[in-house]
Design a protein around this motif. Sequence first.
Motif, PDB file in Angstrom:
ATOM      1  N   UNK A   1      -6.537  -9.359  -1.697  1.00  0.00           N
ATOM      2  CA  UNK A   1      -7.723 -10.156  -1.141  1.00  0.00           C
ATOM      3  C   UNK A   1      -8.295  -9.767   0.060  1.00  0.00           C
ATOM      4  N   UNK A   2      -7.306  -9.819   1.161  1.00  0.00           N
ATOM      5  CA  UNK A   2      -7.365  -9.488   2.421  1.00  0.00           C
ATOM      6  C   UNK A   2      -7.980  -8.059   2.627  1.00  0.00           C
ATOM      7  N   UNK A   3      -7.695  -7.154   1.818  1.00  0.00           N
ATOM      8  CA  UNK A   3      -8.479  -5.765   2.082  1.00  0.00           C
ATOM      9  C   UNK A   3      -9.494  -5.577   1.052  1.00  0.00           C
TER      10      UNK A   3
ATOM     11  N   UNK B   1       0.757  -1.215   0.142  1.00  0.00           N
ATOM     12  CA  UNK B   1      -0.012   0.041   0.264  1.00  0.00           C
ATOM     13  C   UNK B   1       0.826   1.204   0.060  1.00  0.00           C
ATOM     14  N   UNK B   2       2.223   1.078   0.034  1.00  0.00           N
ATOM     15  CA  UNK B   2       2.831   2.446   0.094  1.00  0.00           C
ATOM     16  C   UNK B   2       3.541   2.476  -1.423  1.00  0.00           C
ATOM     17  N   UNK B   3       4.340   3.230  -1.503  1.00  0.00           N
ATOM     18  CA  UNK B   3       5.120   3.505  -2.906  1.00  0.00           C
ATOM     19  C   UNK B   3       6.587   3.674  -2.810  1.00  0.00           C
ATOM     20  N   UNK B   4       7.377   3.981  -3.680  1.00  0.00           N
ATOM     21  CA  UNK B   4       8.701   4.164  -3.647  1.00  0.00           C
ATOM     22  C   UNK B   4       9.343   5.334  -3.036  1.00  0.00           C
ATOM     23  N   UNK B   5       8.375   6.157  -2.546  1.00  0.00           N
ATOM     24  CA  UNK B   5       8.820   7.314  -1.868  1.00  0.00           C
ATOM     25  C   UNK B   5       8.899   7.012  -0.306  1.00  0.00           C
ATOM     26  N   UNK B   6       8.434   5.885   0.238  1.00  0.00           N
ATOM     27  CA  UNK B   6       8.145   5.747   1.421  1.00  0.00           C
ATOM     28  C   UNK B   6       9.566   5.681   2.371  1.00  0.00           C
TER      29      UNK B   6
ATOM     30  N   UNK C   1      -9.404  -4.398  -2.699  1.00  0.00           N
ATOM     31  CA  UNK C   1      -9.207  -3.019  -2.827  1.00  0.00           C
ATOM     32  C   UNK C   1      -7.838  -3.112  -3.788  1.00  0.00           C
ATOM     33  N   UNK C   2      -7.608  -2.197  -5.082  1.00  0.00           N
ATOM     34  CA  UNK C   2      -6.567  -2.220  -5.609  1.00  0.00           C
ATOM     35  C   UNK C   2      -5.444  -1.128  -4.886  1.00  0.00           C
ATOM     36  N   UNK C   3      -4.358  -1.591  -4.790  1.00  0.00           N
ATOM     37  CA  UNK C   3      -3.157  -0.669  -4.030  1.00  0.00           C
ATOM     38  C   UNK C   3      -1.785  -1.269  -4.687  1.00  0.00           C
TER      39      UNK C   3
END
Length: 228
Positions: A65-67, A31-36, A70-72
Amino acid sequence: MAEGEHALLESIERETGPAPLWSVLWLHGLGADGSDFVPILPELVRRDWPPMRFVFPHAPVRAVTINNGTRMRAWYDIRDFDLANRADAAGVAESVAQVDALIAREVARGIAPSRIFLAGFSQGGAITLAAGLRRTAPLAGLVGLSTYLPSMHEAAGALAPAATAQPLFMGHGTQDPVVPFAAGEQSATWMRDHGFDVEFHRYPIPHSVCLEEIRDLGDWMSRRIAAA
């Protein structure tokens, strides 16, 4: 693009000086991205290190699936809270191939595998361990933070003989509610039992990183760089 080839993932890059001699690929968590993890560089990088290129790729966007589907950004689907069945094997394999493509780009840019670190947090750490044990050209080192080895019961079959030349740094919070501390410790034990030189640290934190951990990692990286 030929079958089996992968488009390079979009990434954030930071260089600590001109003409980098080393590279670090750092994989973020779910759920994060490269900036994290870009903000950790001032605390991690030492003044006496040679010029380095840090590459922070963005994981693909996919349904998790467990979220509730939701697409992330995720390195693989998470189907189950049970760690033994958590990671979908196809997603892990796809991400390992994408990471291998990023490593190949660093080699093409003049950085030998022996001067490339592969690091990851949580899901990114799971891909780091999965990719690391398959390496036929050993990297400078592997870093897995707050993570676990996916499909551990099948991992021995994927282990490349040369892979165990890669030292491994692992850090884990004792209060982690997402990837239990015991799972990280068990994964470190598996890697050690299968021939890896593992340095494992515990910290009184939840599913996160702390300043002490970044400093310990910097010390470990300094030793790897000095030994090159």
